[in-house]
Each structure stands twice: as C-alpha cells, then as structure tokens.
Design a protein around this motif. Structure first.
Motif, PDB file in Angstrom:
ATOM      1  N   ASP A 132       0.821  -1.212   0.000  1.00 42.65           N
ATOM      2  CA  ASP A 132       0.000   0.000   0.000  1.00 42.65           C
ATOM      3  C   ASP A 132       0.859   1.268   0.000  1.00 42.65           C
ATOM      4  OD1 ASP A 132      -2.073   1.686  -0.202  1.00 42.65           O
ATOM      5  OD2 ASP A 132      -3.045   1.154   1.692  1.00 42.65           O
ATOM      6  N   ASN A 133       1.705   1.343  -1.014  1.00 46.18           N
ATOM      7  CA  ASN A 133       2.426   2.585  -1.319  1.00 46.18           C
ATOM      8  C   ASN A 133       3.311   3.074  -0.172  1.00 46.18           C
ATOM      9  OD1 ASN A 133       2.721   4.209  -3.627  1.00 46.18           O
ATOM     10  ND2 ASN A 133       1.685   5.901  -2.628  1.00 46.18           N
ATOM     11  N   SER A 134       3.974   2.136   0.488  1.00 51.35           N
ATOM     12  CA  SER A 134       4.874   2.516   1.580  1.00 51.35           C
ATOM     13  C   SER A 134       6.203   3.053   1.047  1.00 51.35           C
ATOM     14  CB  SER A 134       5.137   1.307   2.487  1.00 51.35           C
ATOM     15  OG  SER A 134       3.916   0.815   2.986  1.00 51.35           O
ATOM     16  N   LEU A 135       6.743   2.434  -0.015  1.00 55.98           N
ATOM     17  CA  LEU A 135       8.060   2.864  -0.527  1.00 55.98           C
ATOM     18  C   LEU A 135       8.112   4.360  -0.855  1.00 55.98           C
ATOM     19  CD1 LEU A 135       9.267  -0.003  -2.938  1.00 55.98           C
ATOM     20  CD2 LEU A 135      10.163   0.582  -0.666  1.00 55.98           C
ATOM     21  N   PRO A 136       7.062   4.941  -1.479  1.00 57.96           N
ATOM     22  CA  PRO A 136       7.174   6.363  -1.844  1.00 57.96           C
ATOM     23  C   PRO A 136       7.224   7.342  -0.666  1.00 57.96           C
ATOM     24  CG  PRO A 136       5.660   5.248  -3.310  1.00 57.96           C
ATOM     25  CD  PRO A 136       5.928   4.305  -2.161  1.00 57.96           C
ATOM     26  N   VAL A 194       2.464  -0.454  -4.987  1.00 57.35           N
ATOM     27  CA  VAL A 194       2.669   1.002  -5.108  1.00 57.35           C
ATOM     28  C   VAL A 194       1.625   1.623  -6.028  1.00 57.35           C
ATOM     29  CG1 VAL A 194       5.172   1.049  -4.679  1.00 57.35           C
ATOM     30  CG2 VAL A 194       4.325   0.609  -6.990  1.00 57.35           C
ATOM     31  N   ARG A 195       1.418   2.918  -5.866  1.00 53.08           N
ATOM     32  CA  ARG A 195       0.594   3.659  -6.822  1.00 53.08           C
ATOM     33  C   ARG A 195       1.318   3.748  -8.156  1.00 53.08           C
ATOM     34  NH1 ARG A 195      -3.676   6.919  -5.072  1.00 53.08           N
ATOM     35  NH2 ARG A 195      -3.709   7.338  -2.826  1.00 53.08           N
ATOM     36  N   ALA A 210       6.718  10.855  -5.865  1.00 51.84           N
ATOM     37  CA  ALA A 210       5.922  10.167  -6.886  1.00 51.84           C
ATOM     38  C   ALA A 210       6.836   9.415  -7.847  1.00 51.84           C
ATOM     39  CB  ALA A 210       5.048  11.180  -7.631  1.00 51.84           C
ATOM     40  N   VAL A 211       7.511   8.435  -7.315  1.00 52.48           N
ATOM     41  CA  VAL A 211       8.478   7.652  -8.100  1.00 52.48           C
ATOM     42  C   VAL A 211       7.707   6.751  -9.080  1.00 52.48           C
ATOM     43  CG1 VAL A 211       8.604   5.878  -6.274  1.00 52.48           C
ATOM     44  CG2 VAL A 211      10.466   6.082  -7.935  1.00 52.48           C
ATOM     45  N   SER A 212       8.210   6.668 -10.306  1.00 54.84           N
ATOM     46  CA  SER A 212       7.501   5.851 -11.303  1.00 54.84           C
ATOM     47  C   SER A 212       7.838   4.372 -11.106  1.00 54.84           C
ATOM     48  CB  SER A 212       7.893   6.276 -12.719  1.00 54.84           C
ATOM     49  OG  SER A 212       9.232   5.875 -12.979  1.00 54.84           O
ATOM     50  N   ILE A 213       6.967   3.531 -11.620  1.00 58.89           N
ATOM     51  CA  ILE A 213       7.203   2.083 -11.540  1.00 58.89           C
ATOM     52  C   ILE A 213       8.417   1.707 -12.388  1.00 58.89           C
ATOM     53  CG2 ILE A 213       6.190  -0.133 -12.264  1.00 58.89           C
ATOM     54  CD1 ILE A 213       3.552   0.920 -11.055  1.00 58.89           C
ATOM     55  N   LEU A 237      15.640   0.447 -10.034  1.00 61.01           N
ATOM     56  CA  LEU A 237      16.311   0.448  -8.721  1.00 61.01           C
ATOM     57  C   LEU A 237      16.384  -0.962  -8.131  1.00 61.01           C
ATOM     58  CD1 LEU A 237      14.775   3.730  -7.215  1.00 61.01           C
ATOM     59  CD2 LEU A 237      17.169   3.370  -7.878  1.00 61.01           C
ATOM     60  N   LEU A 238      15.352  -1.769  -8.388  1.00 62.41           N
ATOM     61  CA  LEU A 238      15.387  -3.161  -7.908  1.00 62.41           C
ATOM     62  C   LEU A 238      16.567  -3.896  -8.540  1.00 62.41           C
ATOM     63  CD1 LEU A 238      11.576  -3.969  -7.940  1.00 62.41           C
ATOM     64  CD2 LEU A 238      13.082  -4.310  -5.983  1.00 62.41           C
TER      65      LEU A 238
END
Ligand SMILES: C[S@@+](CC[C@H](N)C(=O)[O-])C[C@H]1O[C@@H](n2cnc3c(N)ncnc32)[C@H](O)[C@@H]1O
Length: 253
Positions: free
Chosen positions: A116-120, A149-150, A214-217, A223-224
């Motif tokens: 639920d969008n924790s990384l951003p 993520v969003r 607002a990092v893009s997928i 980054l992964l």
C-alpha cells in the motif's frame, strides 16, 4: 514526520476502508496465493517491513506464515499488537526502519513485503535504493520481495487534488476523511482531514500531514535491478494497486 503521521492516524486507519475486515481477507488471500506460487508456502518466515496496523500482516499470519511485522510508527504497531491478540494470532512485532532493518538478520526471510504505497514515503532514489538493498540483504537466496505502489504515471498532477474516502459510521459517530495533495516537483504534500461528528452534532477535525515522492514504476524496477534483485516485474493481477515482484538470486551451484 512519517512516524508522527501514522501514529496519529492509527486509531482511525481502518475507517479509511469501506470494510477493513474484508480488505484483510482479500489482501491476505491474494498475497498468500502469490507467495505460494513463488514456492513460499505457509510456515515460511516472512517480513512485512511496512506493516502499519496490519492490513496485509493479519491476513498472512492467519494463513500460517511465520510473520515478523515492522514499521517506523510505534502507534501503528501498538494497534497491530491489539489486533493480533484479538484474533489469537502471533507475530514478532518491532519498530524498524525499512532503510536499515537493524532487527532482521541477513538472509533470514523467505519474503519481504511493503504494501500500500509505503516505498514512496522515501523521498529520493538514494533512500529507495538503500531500502531495496536492505530488503535484499534480509532475503534468503531465492527469496522474493513484494511491494505494492501507486502508478504515478497514470495520475494527473493538479494542485490541490482533493480525494475523499467516503462517509463512515463508527460507535454512533459519523466519520469523514479527505486527502488533499499539493504537488512540489516530483513530490507532494498530503494532508488528511479527519472529521468526527458525534450523535449530538459536535464536530472535531484533525489535519495530518505527510509527504511522498511520486516515483515511477519504471524507476522502481530499475532500482530493484541496481539493488541486486533479479526477475523484477510488475503484476497488475494481485492487489488493488500494481505489485512489484522481484527475487534474490538462488545461490550459485
Ligand atoms: C499507507 S501505510 C500502509 C500500511 C500497511 N501496509 C497497510 O496497508 O495497512 C504506509 C506504511 O509505511 C510505513 N513507513 C513509511 N516509511 C517507513 C520507513 N522508513 N520504515 C518503515 N515503515 C515505514 C508507515 O509508517 C505506514 O505504516
């Protein structure tokens, strides 16, 4: 700022959902199916590294995973402990920062999740990379990371962007929560206005503030790879928002 935001939100967090119990079941089932398909069956040790009050953690504990649940918000974790106890479920619950995970041994987890969008909440590529490298460190060879993520690429950047959650009823009171986003380059400030109206009509409003990158997928997938993960992919068939799935390579030989 992030810990304070979630500490203050913790008593109300379930009210952001139309039906939190149904969300726990739905998300726990979906994530358990995903992990099982990756060869990580109930009983395996897993870490929810941004567990909040437990929307994913409770469902996964119910499925029988050996759960460690951590978060940067002590208030959210206090609520999670109560929610687990009420359901007679067990987990190791600890305050820990996703960027360092000091309480987690290297190569100890079959899966690491942050949903639920924790990384951003991490506000730069450098912080995100640090967190992803840390998650990689905690995984056994062959283990998987799961992040939801969003999809910011599909969101128009208008300020203010007003997003109501809807009206809820709890303990005889009415409860209204509204998100307001205000953009600042690639980041935005998020305010949550929480209004409670008692049966007598008395109203109180709290305003909680946080900030997101607002990092893009596409960027997160890159980054992964930089963090050492293999087979990084986007999955749109698991949760209500995109899921990023990646693996720590199996040991050579
Ligand atoms: C939107 S909530 C989601 C919580 C939970 N996954 C759920 O769906 O109920 C985001 C969570 O990320 C946590 N978080 C943000 N930054 C963090 C960090 N650096 N380390 C650990 N947790 C963090 C917050 O405290 C919050 O609980």
């Amino acid at each position: 700022m992030t810990a304070t935001f979630y500490d203050r939100l913790a008593p109300y967090y379930h009210l952001l959902y139309g039906d939190w119990e149904a969300a726990i079941t739905r998300q726990g089932d979906a994530l358990s199916d995903l992990l099982t398909a990756q060869g990580i069956a109930p009983g395996a040790p897993i870490l929810d590294a941004a567990c909040g009050i437990g929307t994913q953690a409770i469902g996964l504990a119910r499925h029988g995973y050996r759960l460690t649940a951590s978060d940067i918000s002590p208030g959210a974790l206090a609520r999670l402990r109560d929610e687990l106890a009420r359901r007679d479920l067990r987990a190791r619950v600890q305050v820990d920062d996703l960027r360092t995970l000091r309480g987690v041994e290297s190569e100890s987890m079959a899966a690491v999740l942050a949903c639920d969008n924790s990384l951003p909440h991490l506000l730069s590529d450098a912080e995100l990379l640090q967190a992803l490298r840390t998650c990689h460190r905690c995984l056994r060879p062959g283990g998987v990371a799961v992040f939801s993520v969003r999809d910011y690429a599909s969101i128009a950047r208008v300020s203010p962007d007003v997003r109501p959650y809807g009206m809820r009823h709890a303990a005889g009171s009415r409860f209204l929560a509204v998100q307001v986003w205000e953009w600042d380059g690639d980041q935005y400030d998020l305010r949550v206005y929480l209004t409670t109206e008692s049966p007598t009509g008395a109203c109180t409003t709290q305003v909680l503030t946080s900030r997101y990158y607002a990092v893009s997928i596409t960027r997160l997938l890159a980054l992964l790879g930089e963090a050492g993960f293999v087979d990084a992919q986007r999955r749109d068939d698991v949760l209500f928002q995109p899921v990023l799935l990646a693996r720590r390579a199996h040991a050579a030989g």
